[in-house]
Scaffold this motif. Structure first.
Motif, PDB file in Angstrom:
ATOM      1  N   LEU A  12      40.706  52.977   5.859  1.00 39.84           N
ATOM      2  CA  LEU A  12      41.653  53.181   6.954  1.00 39.84           C
ATOM      3  C   LEU A  12      40.893  53.452   8.251  1.00 39.84           C
ATOM      4  N   ARG A  13      41.225  52.676   9.271  1.00 39.23           N
ATOM      5  CA  ARG A  13      40.629  52.857  10.595  1.00 39.23           C
ATOM      6  C   ARG A  13      41.745  53.035  11.625  1.00 39.23           C
ATOM      7  N   VAL A  14      41.365  53.623  12.758  1.00 35.11           N
ATOM      8  CA  VAL A  14      42.240  53.682  13.926  1.00 35.11           C
ATOM      9  C   VAL A  14      41.482  53.063  15.091  1.00 35.11           C
ATOM     10  N   VAL A  15      42.109  52.117  15.762  1.00 32.18           N
ATOM     11  CA  VAL A  15      41.466  51.443  16.893  1.00 32.18           C
ATOM     12  C   VAL A  15      42.471  51.361  18.045  1.00 32.18           C
ATOM     13  N   ASP A  16      42.410  52.303  18.928  1.00 31.10           N
ATOM     14  CA  ASP A  16      43.217  52.314  20.154  1.00 31.10           C
ATOM     15  C   ASP A  16      42.742  53.476  21.010  1.00 31.10           C
ATOM     16  N   ALA A  17      43.439  53.764  22.098  1.00 32.78           N
ATOM     17  CA  ALA A  17      42.996  54.808  23.026  1.00 32.78           C
ATOM     18  C   ALA A  17      43.043  56.206  22.420  1.00 32.78           C
ATOM     19  N   SER A  18      43.690  56.360  21.266  1.00 29.68           N
ATOM     20  CA  SER A  18      43.757  57.687  20.654  1.00 29.68           C
ATOM     21  C   SER A  18      42.396  58.164  20.161  1.00 29.68           C
ATOM     22  N   ILE A  19      41.450  57.261  19.908  1.00 25.09           N
ATOM     23  CA  ILE A  19      40.169  57.693  19.348  1.00 25.09           C
ATOM     24  C   ILE A  19      39.145  58.089  20.415  1.00 25.09           C
ATOM     25  N   MET A  20      39.520  57.985  21.681  1.00 24.31           N
ATOM     26  CA  MET A  20      38.624  58.475  22.730  1.00 24.31           C
ATOM     27  C   MET A  20      38.465  59.988  22.586  1.00 24.31           C
ATOM     28  N   LYS A  56      41.147  44.790   1.928  1.00 20.63           N
ATOM     29  CA  LYS A  56      39.963  45.537   2.355  1.00 20.63           C
ATOM     30  C   LYS A  56      40.332  46.826   3.086  1.00 20.63           C
ATOM     31  N   GLU A  57      40.960  46.691   4.262  1.00 22.90           N
ATOM     32  CA  GLU A  57      41.212  47.864   5.077  1.00 22.90           C
ATOM     33  C   GLU A  57      42.566  47.769   5.785  1.00 22.90           C
ATOM     34  N   VAL A  58      43.076  48.933   6.145  1.00 23.38           N
ATOM     35  CA  VAL A  58      44.241  49.050   7.013  1.00 23.38           C
ATOM     36  C   VAL A  58      43.751  49.542   8.368  1.00 23.38           C
ATOM     37  N   ILE A  59      44.206  48.898   9.435  1.00 26.40           N
ATOM     38  CA  ILE A  59      43.789  49.288  10.782  1.00 26.40           C
ATOM     39  C   ILE A  59      45.034  49.665  11.586  1.00 26.40           C
ATOM     40  N   LEU A  60      45.080  50.900  12.064  1.00 30.62           N
ATOM     41  CA  LEU A  60      46.182  51.362  12.903  1.00 30.62           C
ATOM     42  C   LEU A  60      45.831  51.151  14.366  1.00 30.62           C
ATOM     43  N   SER A  61      46.725  50.530  15.101  1.00 33.61           N
ATOM     44  CA  SER A  61      46.560  50.360  16.543  1.00 33.61           C
ATOM     45  C   SER A  61      47.898  50.643  17.224  1.00 33.61           C
ATOM     46  N   GLY A  62      48.450  51.809  16.936  1.00 31.41           N
ATOM     47  CA  GLY A  62      49.756  52.162  17.462  1.00 31.41           C
ATOM     48  C   GLY A  62      49.716  52.865  18.796  1.00 31.41           C
ATOM     49  N   GLY A  63      48.515  53.173  19.280  1.00 30.53           N
ATOM     50  CA  GLY A  63      48.403  53.885  20.546  1.00 30.53           C
ATOM     51  C   GLY A  63      48.342  55.389  20.331  1.00 30.53           C
ATOM     52  N   ALA A  64      48.144  56.098  21.428  1.00 30.70           N
ATOM     53  CA  ALA A  64      47.887  57.535  21.360  1.00 30.70           C
ATOM     54  C   ALA A  64      49.102  58.349  20.925  1.00 30.70           C
ATOM     55  N   ILE A  65      50.289  57.757  20.918  1.00 28.78           N
ATOM     56  CA  ILE A  65      51.473  58.457  20.442  1.00 28.78           C
ATOM     57  C   ILE A  65      51.796  58.053  19.004  1.00 28.78           C
TER      58      ILE A  65
END
Length: 373
Positions: free
Chosen positions: A319-327, A69-78
């Motif tokens: 593709l989603r990004v879920v971490d502090a980088s999306i603030m 279904k999807e890829v979710i990135l949660s690598g953080g703001a760096i």
């Protein structure tokens, strides 16, 4: 000033309780979950502009994991913007300079970097009540043994339990400066032992106006990216950190400290003028370890935006990004709890759950807002 004498912490029975302990470890036995350690994600795999999996290196081998279904990135703001860039999602000019095929042009990837800068204002303590002796080798050994056997004692605490928030000037709508009090002297982030009985505050602005960026250093995912925080590049930020030093001195000058106050250690009694304080700040200030906002959420029509309000990478499917980088902008406090909250909300969105009803809680506005700090 709002003061807390017992900050919220992630500690249970004397042990630090990380997000991994709370969310991942209880789920490891699920048949639909495979967790790998020692694996370095090297790039997202695409078919056209659809994300179909992730390539990673483990034990010297390059392997691939594919998503139904999807890829979710949660690598953080760096790491999240680094991985997007390595995968061809980012500024077209930068990607071509790295000889990386462009999947989609999103110039906001790695931009808008924000962090909390803080300075330690240190005061010698005239009474032997700080953690100075606790950091002597034999005492540290005893503290460590007690913690390993019973999870109690001085090793079971981070000792940053007192703090507060204050407005830097009249008219500021909500507090924009944070204090952490520590009954010890910290030198080089704790890598050097304290030299005296002392206490200090970690103090810094909560809503900096300076903006930094992250770019690739090479196509090698093992190489650290280039990080330019751009601290103190606006007059507002310089003024606010200067105020932080002045307000810390004001707090330490209060009668409650009369029986404990020694000489100021840092930045030191010889630092008085605005120019001297500004110079000391540029020499002594440190990151509060709150990098964020490098894959900001916002209007898909905004070219600087990376993810939409559903956490989906704009211009990409699956593709989603879920971490502090999306603030879009940094929060006015520590990032741990807000990032967990953000992830909880993203999980509800991914699962298709209806949002909770709005809760209209009034925001307190002091009657002295326009006249007092």
């Amino acid at each position: 000033m709002t003061v807390t004498d017992s900050a919220h912490v992630c500690i249970i029975t004397g042990q630090r309780w990380s997000a991994a302990c709370a969310y991942l470890h209880p789920s490891l036995s699920r048949p639909n979950l495979t967790a790998l350690n020692g694996a370095l994600a090297t790039r997202v795999l695409f078919e056209g502009t659809r994300a179909v999996g992730v390539e990673y290196e483990r034990n010297g081998n390059i392997e691939r994991a594919y998503a139904d279904k999807e890829v979710i990135l949660s690598g953080g703001a760096i790491n999240s913007p680094q991985l997007l860039l390595l995968s061809g999602v980012g500024d077209e000019k930068h990607l071509k300079s790295m000889d990386i095929p462009v999947v989609t042009h999103r110039p906001g990837v790695g931009q808008n970097l924000q962090d909390h800068l803080e300075i330690y204002v240190q005061q010698a303590c005239s009474q032997p009540i700080t953690l100075y002796r606790a950091q002597k080798p034999l005492r540290m050994l005893a503290i460590g043994i007690e913690w390993m056997l019973k999870f109690t004692g001085q090793g079971s605490s981070a000792h940053l339990h007192t703090g507060g928030f204050i407005r830097s000037a009249p008219g500021v709508l909500h507090p924009d400066v944070q204090f952490h009090f520590l009954p010890s002297q910290v030198i080089d982030h704790g890598r050097t032992s304290p030299t005296a009985e002392a206490y200090q505050v970690h103090v810094g602005p909560m809503r900096p106006t300076s903006r930094g960026w992250i770019k690739l250093n090479s196509r090698d995912p093992r190489e650290h990216p280039v990080i330019e925080a751009n601290y103190l590049t606006t007059k507002q930020d310089v003024w606010e950190v200067r105020q932080c030093v002045k307000m810390s001195r004001e707090v330490f000058a209060q009668p409650a400290f009369n029986h404990f106050r020694g000489r100021e250690i840092r930045p030191g009694p010889e630092v008085n003028s605005d120019a001297e304080i500004d110079a000391a700040v540029r020499t002594l200030a440190d990151s509060a370890y709150h990098p964020s906002c490098t894959c900001k959420m916002g209007d898909p029509e905004d070219p600087t935006t990376v993810v939409d309000p559903e956490t989906r990478v704009i211009g990409i499917e699956g593709l989603r990004v879920v971490d502090a980088s999306i603030m879009p902008s940094i929060v006015s406090g520590n990032l741990n709890a807000p990032t967990i909250m953000l992830a909880e909300k993203a999980a509800d969105i991914i699962r298709g759950l209806a949002p909770l009803p709005p809760c209209h809680v009034p925001v307190y506005s002091p009657p002295t807002l326009e006249t007092q700090r």
